[in-house]
Design an enzyme around this catalytic site. Sequence first.
Site, short mmCIF file in Angstrom:
data_model
loop_
_atom_site.label_atom_id
_atom_site.label_comp_id
_atom_site.label_asym_id
_atom_site.label_seq_id
_atom_site.Cartn_x
_atom_site.Cartn_y
_atom_site.Cartn_z
N TYR A 53 55.10 -33.55 72.62
CA TYR A 53 55.46 -32.96 71.32
C TYR A 53 54.20 -32.94 70.47
CZ TYR A 53 58.70 -31.58 67.65
OH TYR A 53 59.36 -30.88 66.69
N LYS A 108 78.86 -21.65 87.83
CA LYS A 108 77.86 -20.67 88.26
C LYS A 108 76.46 -21.25 88.12
CE LYS A 108 77.62 -16.28 89.55
NZ LYS A 108 78.57 -15.57 90.41
#
Length: 404
Positions: A53, A108
């Site tokens: 970060y 999926k």
Amino acid sequence: MAAEIVNPRSDNGADDGAQNEFFDPAFALHRGGKMEIRATVPVRDRDDLSLAYTPGVAKVCSAIAERPELVHDYTWKSQVVAVVTDGSAVLGLGDIGPEASLPVMEGKAILFKQFGGVDAVPIALDCREVDEIVETVARLAPSFGGINLEDISAPRCFEVERRLQERLDIPVFHDDQHGTAVVTLAALRNAARLTDRTLGELRAVISGAGAAGVAIARILVEAGIGDVAVCDRKGIVSTDREDLTEVKRELAGFTNKAGLSGPLETALDGADVFIGVSGGTVPEPAVASMAKNALIFAMANPTPEIHPDVAHKYAAVVATGRSDYPNQINNVLAFPGIFAGALQVRASRITEGMKLAAAEALAAVVADELSAECVIPSPFDERVAPAVTAAVAAAARAEGVARA
């Protein structure tokens, strides 16, 4: 009843010493969802944090701002697909809405990962208008390397896909159409070979003129089928009908070279191939009227248009959409490898040539093992995804849509 089957069990699976008569393992498996997000880098201390970060991340952001193509190298973009639905045509459930569609979209997504090594994020949209869907997906697209449209009802699905393909420079693929078509073509190639015929010698009949039926007809014509007629609820889709939608008028223009008209039974008389993507039941006399060594792909789920017991009386090869019969026409054989190949070469789109290549590669996996009960691989055949991935990547390069 719904309140009774949500498994009032503790998180550790205990049921307070008594077997709950309403316990359903499907609910147990789905509790809490089927997915999670995990980091691929450690954040163990201040140094890790400063790299993952701020401030380290700023260097990467600045580099991408200067050279946008670097986003593929330094983010997850080139490895992740959005699985997008509006919940309007979910499996055999129909229009159940976005929230109820999420278990399917999660499923999926895990199939993408399991069978293709592709990360996927389920996105259920609370909108139905084509303009709204297109605009929403287009605004989300910078985060993804590809868009898999899922369970959007016809005919809107055709326009949604077309407009997104025109607008975006990443692959957009409606699996209900093209995944089904690729696997069907692969199985049909092998079934024809098994019966000593070529695609060009076959006359096929497709029952169903929705998303899957239209895509199957298109890919069969592209692959060189002798002829194919498509039937909807009112009979054969032909140029002499005045009740056709725009999609079906286009369909009539490139199918039915024989100029047939009338009901499904008329089309089946003497036909070599039946492909069912519609539901309903085909009368046995119509099945009996098909040509010798017929090929029957009755793919409605859970009830095939022609029961396998009936189909085997007249057909040399029988396929269904069910996992408890041989020759399952299952989209999972296609979409993970197709996207893996497209993402591997950073393709800008998925072309007809890439779909044909996927079908050929899929058929080749079991080309040396053909039998009446094996014209298509199992979804768990570990050869499938690498074969399809490689074929799609090569086709993308050949067609000039690869960028890596």
